[in-house]
Design an enzyme around this catalytic site. Sequence first.
Site, PDB file in Angstrom:
ATOM      1  N   HIS A  47       0.836  -1.203   0.000  1.00 16.12           N
ATOM      2  CA  HIS A  47       0.000   0.000   0.000  1.00 16.12           C
ATOM      3  C   HIS A  47       0.876   1.260   0.000  1.00 16.12           C
ATOM      4  O   HIS A  47       2.097   1.180  -0.026  1.00 16.12           O
ATOM      5  CB  HIS A  47      -0.921  -0.002   1.233  1.00 16.12           C
ATOM      6  N   THR A  50       3.587   5.886  -3.035  1.00 14.46           N
ATOM      7  CA  THR A  50       4.807   5.932  -3.849  1.00 14.46           C
ATOM      8  C   THR A  50       5.854   4.899  -3.423  1.00 14.46           C
ATOM      9  O   THR A  50       5.935   4.506  -2.263  1.00 14.46           O
ATOM     10  CB  THR A  50       5.465   7.324  -3.766  1.00 14.46           C
ATOM     11  N   ARG A  51       6.659   4.509  -4.414  1.00 17.19           N
ATOM     12  CA  ARG A  51       7.865   3.697  -4.219  1.00 17.19           C
ATOM     13  C   ARG A  51       8.927   4.238  -5.168  1.00 17.19           C
ATOM     14  O   ARG A  51       8.604   4.851  -6.192  1.00 17.19           O
ATOM     15  CB  ARG A  51       7.640   2.224  -4.567  1.00 17.19           C
ATOM     16  N   LYS A 269       8.803  12.370   2.113  1.00 18.87           N
ATOM     17  CA  LYS A 269       8.932  11.039   2.731  1.00 18.87           C
ATOM     18  C   LYS A 269      10.418  10.726   2.913  1.00 18.87           C
ATOM     19  O   LYS A 269      11.177  10.720   1.942  1.00 18.87           O
ATOM     20  CB  LYS A 269       8.284   9.982   1.828  1.00 18.87           C
ATOM     21  N   HIS A 273      15.652   2.200   6.327  1.00 21.78           N
ATOM     22  CA  HIS A 273      15.366   0.975   5.570  1.00 21.78           C
ATOM     23  C   HIS A 273      15.399  -0.290   6.451  1.00 21.78           C
ATOM     24  O   HIS A 273      15.885  -1.342   6.044  1.00 21.78           O
ATOM     25  CB  HIS A 273      16.363   0.844   4.412  1.00 21.78           C
ATOM     26  N   CYS A 316       4.215   0.178   7.552  1.00 25.01           N
ATOM     27  CA  CYS A 316       4.312  -0.778   6.459  1.00 25.01           C
ATOM     28  C   CYS A 316       5.096  -1.955   7.032  1.00 25.01           C
ATOM     29  O   CYS A 316       5.699  -1.832   8.099  1.00 25.01           O
ATOM     30  CB  CYS A 316       5.082  -0.111   5.308  1.00 25.01           C
ATOM     31  N   LYS A 349       9.239  -2.479  -7.131  1.00 23.91           N
ATOM     32  CA  LYS A 349       9.619  -2.087  -8.499  1.00 23.91           C
ATOM     33  C   LYS A 349       9.804  -3.290  -9.419  1.00 23.91           C
ATOM     34  O   LYS A 349       9.742  -3.168 -10.633  1.00 23.91           O
ATOM     35  CB  LYS A 349      10.895  -1.233  -8.465  1.00 23.91           C
TER      36      LYS A 349
END
Length: 387
Positions: A47, A50-51, A269, A273, A316, A349
Amino acid sequence: MSSEVFDCIVIGAGIQGSCTAYQLAKNKQKTLLLEQFVLPHSRGSSHGQTRVIRKTYEEDFYIQMMHESYELWAQLEREAGVELHRRTGLLVMGPENGEGFSRLKATMQKHKIPTVFLEKQEFSQHIPNVNLADGNGALIDTFAGVLYADRALRAVQRLFQSCGGVIKDGEKVIDIRPGVEVTVTTGSGVYRGRSLVISAGPWANTLLTHTGLQLPLKVVKINVCYWKEKIPGTYSVGQSFPCFIEMEPKEGEYDIYGLPSNEYPGLMKVCYHMGSETEPDERDKQTDRGDIDILVRYVTRCLPGLVPVPAVVESCMYTVTPDHNFVLDSHPTYSNIIIGAGFSGHGFKFGPIVGKLLSQLAMGQVPSYDLSPFRIQRFQSHARSSL
């Protein structure tokens, strides 16, 4: 139980499962896509708006797969009639003489990926409002950009249905019985398929228990943080600000990445990571904010145009393998059960190419890439039978 038998059942309607189902339906396979939550939902890993899309990788095999993934995203855009990505460029910063940054540079040059290398003295004129640490190098992958994630997921699911595919959401799988025909039981029905693809993100191991397999997957909760621009537009897509990755930041062990302000006007954003281990069904019980503390220190040091307190925090989940590479393989015991898992926070991606590869495995075809980096056998000491 219905007498209907599907060519393939796919469990998990995130980006990987949806792309797999679409590829199967496109290949005239009668396909059922099962999703435990009512769609759309924000409880997994696909969800958000953006990525980052990029070819910037240290490993040859990822770069090779991304060449085709870009082509497949463009094809999806044409088929869906919707813009799914925007080119912004990707700024990568890291210790000039560090192993990771040096390897990245070498791989980019080897694959002739359009790259601009920025010298320290010219950095600030190209990239204002970012402080480049002493000893850090910087490069820009000029073809990288932003993927519109929610929009992409909806488009793929719509295309799957237009090819005759069936989506059943709000159906949690409670049992899987392997066999020549795999039997999948949900809270609402029993379904049979000649093959099964498990692409259930953080719930992969829960489902694999029914097949006598457990993989070394760690589920972590990520705090997705948005930071307010002191002057609106400073880091915006409109100002041609790129996405960025900071390798080996001083503040923490893992990369820090950011996307230009876009989905929330005036908010950028910026995320760490990695996160803290969690149970996927109880992720909100995980309240550790160590990653946010790291980001506050980073934003203060490197992004002076942002207020160093997150304005919005969403969540997430990543499902992480020990080597951060994916799992794309057939089940070691049941060859008609295919597993796509462990995308480790960098899989979105690759959705279209992963979908193609998992569909090839499900149809019994030879995959179009060497899948040895993604095979289960690499975990021999970890992967275990749960029977």
